[in-house]
Design a protein around this motif. Structure first.
Motif, PDB file in Angstrom:
ATOM      1  N   SER A   1       0.817  -1.214   0.000  1.00  0.00           N
ATOM      2  CA  SER A   1       0.000   0.000   0.000  1.00  0.00           C
ATOM      3  C   SER A   1       0.849   1.262   0.000  1.00  0.00           C
ATOM      4  CB  SER A   1      -0.922  -0.001   1.226  1.00  0.00           C
ATOM      5  OG  SER A   1      -0.158  -0.047   2.419  1.00  0.00           O
ATOM      6  N   THR A   2       2.132   1.128   0.284  1.00  0.00           N
ATOM      7  CA  THR A   2       3.032   2.283   0.294  1.00  0.00           C
ATOM      8  C   THR A   2       3.838   2.411  -0.992  1.00  0.00           C
ATOM      9  OG1 THR A   2       4.719   0.950   1.417  1.00  0.00           O
ATOM     10  CG2 THR A   2       3.242   2.253   2.812  1.00  0.00           C
TER      11      THR A   2
ATOM     12  N   VAL B   1       2.442  -3.008   6.813  1.00  0.00           N
ATOM     13  CA  VAL B   1       1.622  -2.361   5.788  1.00  0.00           C
ATOM     14  C   VAL B   1       0.699  -3.415   5.187  1.00  0.00           C
ATOM     15  CG1 VAL B   1       3.324  -0.588   5.225  1.00  0.00           C
ATOM     16  CG2 VAL B   1       3.332  -2.742   3.961  1.00  0.00           C
TER      17      VAL B   1
ATOM     18  N   TYR C   1      -5.402   2.034   0.953  1.00  0.00           N
ATOM     19  CA  TYR C   1      -4.702   3.310   1.025  1.00  0.00           C
ATOM     20  C   TYR C   1      -3.508   3.175   1.956  1.00  0.00           C
ATOM     21  CZ  TYR C   1      -8.885   5.298  -1.153  1.00  0.00           C
ATOM     22  OH  TYR C   1      -9.925   5.580  -2.012  1.00  0.00           O
ATOM     23  N   GLU C   2      -2.622   4.130   1.869  1.00  0.00           N
ATOM     24  CA  GLU C   2      -1.392   4.055   2.650  1.00  0.00           C
ATOM     25  C   GLU C   2      -1.658   4.037   4.148  1.00  0.00           C
ATOM     26  OE1 GLU C   2       2.982   6.270   2.707  1.00  0.00           O
ATOM     27  OE2 GLU C   2       1.631   6.506   1.011  1.00  0.00           O
TER      28      GLU C   2
END
Length: 428
Positions: free
Chosen positions: A304-305, A387, A393-394
């Motif tokens: 997600s990052t 994560v 989303y981040e």
């Protein structure tokens, strides 16, 4: 920078990623059979040959782990299985349950799964399953079902939400091989699927909203002769494989990109999703060659990052690249190398607790008929990354994913709009 300084710098970078630990480890794959008599009968008939069962993909939902076992040879009774996501009573080689049922594993029955290599689970707990439609073994090649996508609801007793058969011009019944899949929540829900067809490779695009599909083809998706042969653990592999690994930039990114690579290639490519969604016949101007890897790659995964993870087969290694901060040519780096534990890193997955998983299956032994069921062959190794996967989303929250209309057949938006008129005509 002096060589010893560079080595120290690179070592520091590698060590900043938490080491992988072995969580599951099998010498052979066995199953929770309906009865011991059923197992013995399957062994006697050749319907279960332990050395021919191997794992390619693992995905996680809540406390369960779902595993795929493609039918590349005879004697694979289950092509989609399930077990606990955590070892129970310290058993690290659990028997797998047939998922969702034993009936859904029947060879020659086109309503059942014939060969599942991969699947994905969306943020609502819906499992998108790729069924190539036929085993690749000789004895069982009589199964002649269409390649298809089946979507199940893990939150509603594994109800079938959608069954979609790919048309012949998209996925050829005789030669298609549905390899990997990523999901896009935008534009009514999309799936991007690698078809490792021996003669017609490409990326299949499926629209959930329109229940329609098409294939994007490009020379970058084909095997390259320079990368067909390589060594893994002193075992030579010569096997031309077209487009295989695929990843999608995270939900929070703009101008989202698909990343892909043939297994038989040293190069990583990207293409913007809008070019795939618009079914462009000429995508030359949109395909970008990002750079060269040190080895061939099977599966890949995106966090997600925006961190892309991928395997390096000939190096017994796992690598990563932060897609947001550095070019691929200088940003890729090895985070784990183990000449025993990471022989053939096949696929990757994130669970809900911030863990990052890798399936390693020593596939070079299977391809060369050298599987020894008296030694560990298949592993799930895990590292803590804190994560989630690319669908989130981040900050860890999930975007809204489109709703499904339950059932294998569904009413299209156009037909739904016409229903009131049809009803009036019927009444009249």
């Amino acid at each position: 920078m002096k060589p010893w300084m560079l080595l120290a710098f690179l070592t520091t970078i590698v060590l900043c990623h938490e080491p992988f630990q072995v969580i599951f480890e099998w010498k052979l794959i066995d199953f929770e059979w309906p009865s011991e008599e059923d197992r013995q009968y399957a062994v006697m008939r050749g319907d279960y040959k332990p050395a021919n069962n191997f794992i390619t993909t693992a995905k996680f939902w809540k406390d369960k782990m779902y595993l795929t076992l493609p039918r590349w040879k005879d004697g694979v009774p289950v092509t989609l299985g399930m077990t606990s996501a955590k070892p129970i009573n310290s058993i690290t080689a659990p028997k797998l349950e047939a998922f969702p049922t034993w009936d859904m594993q029947k060879l020659g029955n086109c309503t059942a799964f014939q060969l599942v290599h991969s699947m994905e689970i969306d943020v609502k707990g819906h499992m998108w399953i790729l069924d190539t439609g036929r085993p690749t073994s000789l004895r069982e090649s009589k199964a002649d079902c269409s390649p298809r996508l089946v979507i199940l609801d893990l939150e509603d007793n594994n109800k079938i939400l959608r069954t979609y058969e790919f048309p012949e011009h998209v996925a050829r019944r005789k030669t298609a091989y549905l390899n990997d899949i990523v999901l896009d929540h935008e534009d009514g829900g999309m799936a991007y699927i690698t078809d490792t067809d021996t003669t017609d490779p490409g990326i299949i695009v499926y629209s959930l909203r329109d229940n329609n599909s098409w294939k994007i083809r490009h020379d970058s998706m084909r095997a390259k002769s320079e990368a067909v042969g390589f060594m893994v653990a002193k075992t030579h592999v010569i096997n031309p494989v077209h487009v295989d690994g695929i990843a999608l930039s995270p939900a929070s990114s703009s101008n989202r990109q698909i990343y892909y690579s043939p297994l038989s290639s040293f190069h990583l490519y990207s293409i913007p999703v809008f070019a795939l969604k618009n079914n462009m016949t000429n995508i030359d101007q949109y395909v970008k060659e990002l750079g060269r890897k040190t080895s061939q790659t099977d599966g890949m995964a995106m966090s997600s990052t925006g961190v892309l993870y991928f395997g390096l087969l000939a190096d017994d290694a796992i690598a990563m690249w932060d897609t947001k901060n550095t070019p691929f040519t200088v940003g890729q780096r090895i985070i784990s190398r183990d000449h025993v534990l990471t022989q053939w890193p096949d696929s990757f997955a994130f669970d809900e607790d911030g863990n990052f998983w890798c399936v390693t299956n020593m596939l070079q032994n299977f391809l060369n008929n050298r599987v020894d069921i008296n030694m560990p062959n298949y592993r799930l190794i895990r590292s803590r990354v804190n994560v989630k996967n690319y669908q989130y989303y981040e900050n860890g929250t999930a975007p809204e994913f489109p709703d499904y209309i339950a059932g294998a057949d569904f009413i299209t938006p156009i037909l739904a709009a016409l229903l009131p008129t049809i009803f009036i005509l019927i009444v009249k």
